[in-house]
Design an enzyme around this catalytic site. Structure first.
Site, PDB file in Angstrom:
ATOM      1  N   GLU A 407       0.651  -1.350   0.157  1.00 27.14           N
ATOM      2  CA  GLU A 407       0.075   0.081   0.134  1.00 27.14           C
ATOM      3  C   GLU A 407       0.972   1.222   0.069  1.00 27.14           C
ATOM      4  OE1 GLU A 407      -2.824  -3.139   1.424  1.00 27.14           O
ATOM      5  OE2 GLU A 407      -0.701  -2.609   1.802  1.00 27.14           O
ATOM      6  N   HIS A 474     -11.947  -4.955   8.918  1.00 36.21           N
ATOM      7  CA  HIS A 474     -12.707  -4.704   7.671  1.00 36.21           C
ATOM      8  C   HIS A 474     -13.938  -3.663   7.643  1.00 36.21           C
ATOM      9  CE1 HIS A 474     -10.232  -8.397   7.157  1.00 36.21           C
ATOM     10  NE2 HIS A 474     -10.270  -8.030   5.567  1.00 36.21           N
TER      11      HIS A 474
END
Length: 668
Positions: A407, A474
């Site tokens: 990322e 999440h």
């Protein structure tokens, strides 16, 4: 200490195929940063500059690499690479103004040292976090590859910087994508005071290239001929056959990390050894032995450079000290964006929230040929939510790119594409995962336009939110991490129509934008949405209901909770504001409603403490206090991580408490 002329130089120079004129040119290029540094050290002692990171002893690397590259190829240097700037002929008066924090510097007094870039000279300066610039080099190199330009990018780091995760991520990406990047490690013995044996255990840092399937070379960083000749050869090979190469330059830092640090931690015998390998003095001695440089030439070169230094220093000294002008400072945080309204057509279709986002991505790809999509599993697989499904067949793998799980370096790569005049979208597989890319977002993308007028034309899509039983990793809605950071824009729509129009605008906007998409809305909310391309302005809230008794301010899933609760309670006299855009924030809509109703509830899915709801509450309390009939109330999720089990998640979220909170405010 100068080497004794009667003793053979510890550096073995070979002329290669270089002419005497080329060798003299290299000598003058080496001499210039050395003489500037000597002058800067005097000014530092006189208190005329605040800090200095010395590159004395390392000049051959900066000069040799820069000489080996073409002027239109980007270099990303570190804070000891003065030779990069001087070899690219950056005007000295501007460098001196930069170091004095004056207007004519490259950052207008907003940053110091070499923390700046300049498109004119194709130099992209470092940030103090070191590692992110490696990913930026990947992005610039990717742009070269996509444009089919036979160019490479050179990026510097120190041996200490190779311990950072960004180093490994950037090398991995460059290797997987065959990017024309030259990764240059200046192994100078110490990361501040930490020696190499406490930084890594491999024999040579060049060996790390094996793990990434790339070539590597070890070069004597104090031998200007070896640096220039080998780098020139490697650079030409990369241009012909684009690929990454890792170079380890063996050298030494002769002064402190910065001058205040000193070098007391360095053994004296080590200092003496490297003093004998001074790159400038050894090369001067070699040129004299070869009858290429004589006394008159040496004196002339020094006098000419010193005169240039004095003249430009005088100009910088005479420059008026910078003054704080608030409007100017604020206006430079973002690159100017003139919103162009594209009206929606009359042809609509009933689509889900997720379909509207997919339409915006596809139509923006069609409008912007330079837009590149990057993310984990977004190509053939279409992303975990299938938003990019099918795009690879229309736009190809060059523009719809699967990424490694990197990322941080991928955000840096997006920045590199922007520096090269392209656009980038990064899809975080889940918004939670942005924490692994947090550093380059808040320290690189957000600050670049303010620091040196370089925008970050990057959209980061953030699937977020609870209500789907996804648990602590999440389900976060972490918009407050970014609304705090000047230079970022944050968008958070609640309806398909808004999502499509706002995302289209986000792709048009040259500034970095975090675009939040609530996962629970993806397939549960439908709306009539124009089939064709259209835009909506950022920073403009949507007034969904109007009344004079109560104001509810919210965004994302909270909008739908509020609508359901208002219907359940049969409330008819309520202002319901869907913010849509969190940064910029529609303060006018907020304050107008607060003044009208006198009672305000700010609803967020985020936990309340430190949330955007707290900031909005403070704005209303400061600006509208005399209009209020009750305290501004906030309602958010519990002050815990987001739980997985359905009963726990329901208790965590504020939805079930909304009715009670509204009634409390009504009854106040």
């Amino acid at each position: 200490m100068q080497p004794n002329s009667s003793v053979q130089s510890p550096i073995k120079f070979e002329r290669e195929n270089l002419s005497s004129a080329q060798l003299l040119d290299l000598y003058v290029a080496l001499l210039k940063p050395r003489l500037i540094e000597e002058k800067m050290l005097i000014l530092l002692r006189q208190g005329k500059i605040s800090k200095w990171f010395s590159g004395i002893g390392q000049e051959a690397i900066s000069v040799g690499v820069t000489k080996a590259l073409n002027p239109d190829e980007y270099i990303l240097p570190m804070h000891r690479n003065l030779g990069v700037f001087t070899t690219r002929n950056v005007p000295l008066n501007r460098l001196f103004s930069q170091w004095q924090g004056k207007q004519n510097g490259f950052t207008k007094g907003r940053d110091r040292s070499f923390h700046f870039g300049t498109q004119e000279y194709k130099i992209v300066g470092m940030i103090s976090h070191l590692g992110p610039q490696l990913g930026v080099a990947d992005g610039i190199a990717l742009a070269h590859k996509l444009k089919k330009e036979n160019k490479l990018t050179a990026v510097f780091t120190g041996e200490g910087g190779t311990s950072e995760g960004d180093f490994h991520e950037a090398l991995n990406i460059a290797s997987v994508w065959d990017l024309p990047v030259m990764f240059c490690i200046e192994n100078n013995g110490y990361g501040l005071s930490t020696p190499t044996n406490e930084q890594y255990r491999c024999k040579d840092l060049a060996d790390r290239a094996k793990g990434y399937g790339m070539e590597s070379f070890i070069i004597d960083g104090n031998n200007i001929i070896e640096v220039y000749s080998k780098v020139s050869e490697i650079a030409e090979s990369i241009r012909e056959n684009p690929r990454p190469v890792l170079l380890e330059f063996k050298t030494f830092r002769m002064r402190g990390h910065e001058e205040a640090s000193g070098t007391k931690y360095v053994p004296e015998e080590l200092m003496q050894f490297w003093e004998q390998k001074d790159p400038v003095e050894n090369f001067r001695q070699f040129l004299k032995e070869e009858n290429i440089l004589n006394e008159d030439q040496e004196i002339h070169s020094k006098d000419e450079i010193k005169a240039e230094i004095d003249l430009n220093l005088k100009e910088a000294n005479e420059e008026t000290p910078i003054e704080f002008i608030k409007t100017k400072e604020i206006s430079d945080v973002y690159q100017e964006f003139i919103y162009q309204k594209v009206n929606p057509g009359s042809n609509t279709e009933n689509v889900r929230f997720i379909d509207a986002i997919a339409q915006a991505v596809k139509q923006s790809m069609q409008r912007h040929n330079s837009l590149v999509l990057m993310g984990q599993d977004i190509a053939e697989y279409g992303g975990v939510f299938k938003i990019t499904e099918g795009l690879i067949s229309e736009f190809g793998k060059e523009r719809v790119r699967n990424t490694p799980i990197c990322e941080s370096a991928i955000v840096g790569t997006a920045m590199g594409l922007s520096i090269s005049g392209m656009k980038a979208m990064v899809e975080m597989q889940f918004g939670d995962f942005v924490s692994s890319g947090f550093n380059p977002i808040v320290n690189y993308l957000a600050k670049s336009n303010y620091r040196w007028n370089q925008n970050a034309d990057v959209v980061i899509r953030m699937p977020c939110g609870a209500g789907v039983g996804a648990g602590p990793f999440h389900s976060q809605t972490n918009e407050a991490w970014f609304t705090k950071v000047p230079g970022l824009k944050v968008v958070y729509p609640a309806f398909p129509y808004d999502a499509k129009g706002l995302l289209n605008t986000a792709f048009n906007d040259p500034n970095p934008i975090l675009f939040f998409e609530h996962k629970a809305l993806y397939r549960s909310i439908r709306q009539e949405v124009p089939v064709d391309y259209y835009t909506l302005p950022l920073g403009k809230a949507s007034i969904l209901k109007e009344g004079g008794k109560l104001t509810i301010i919210t965004y994302g899933a909270g909008v739908h909770w509020a609508l359901d609760t208002i219907d359940e309670m049969e409330l008819e006299n309520v202002d319901l504001i869907d913010l849509r855009s969190l940064q910029p924030l529609d303060k006018e809509a907020i304050m107008n409603s607060a003044k009208k109703t006198g009672k305000v509830l700010v609803l967020t899915e985020d936990s309340t403490f430190g949330s955007l709801a707290s900031e909005i509450s403070a704005i209303i309390s400061e600006e509208c206090f005399e209009y209020l009939d009750a305290p501004v109330m906030r309602l958010g999720s519990a002050e815990t991580p987001i739980p997985f089990a359905a009963a726990l998640e329901e208790g965590y979220l504020p939805k079930t408490k909304l009715k009670e909170k509204i009634q409390q405010l009504i009854d106040y």
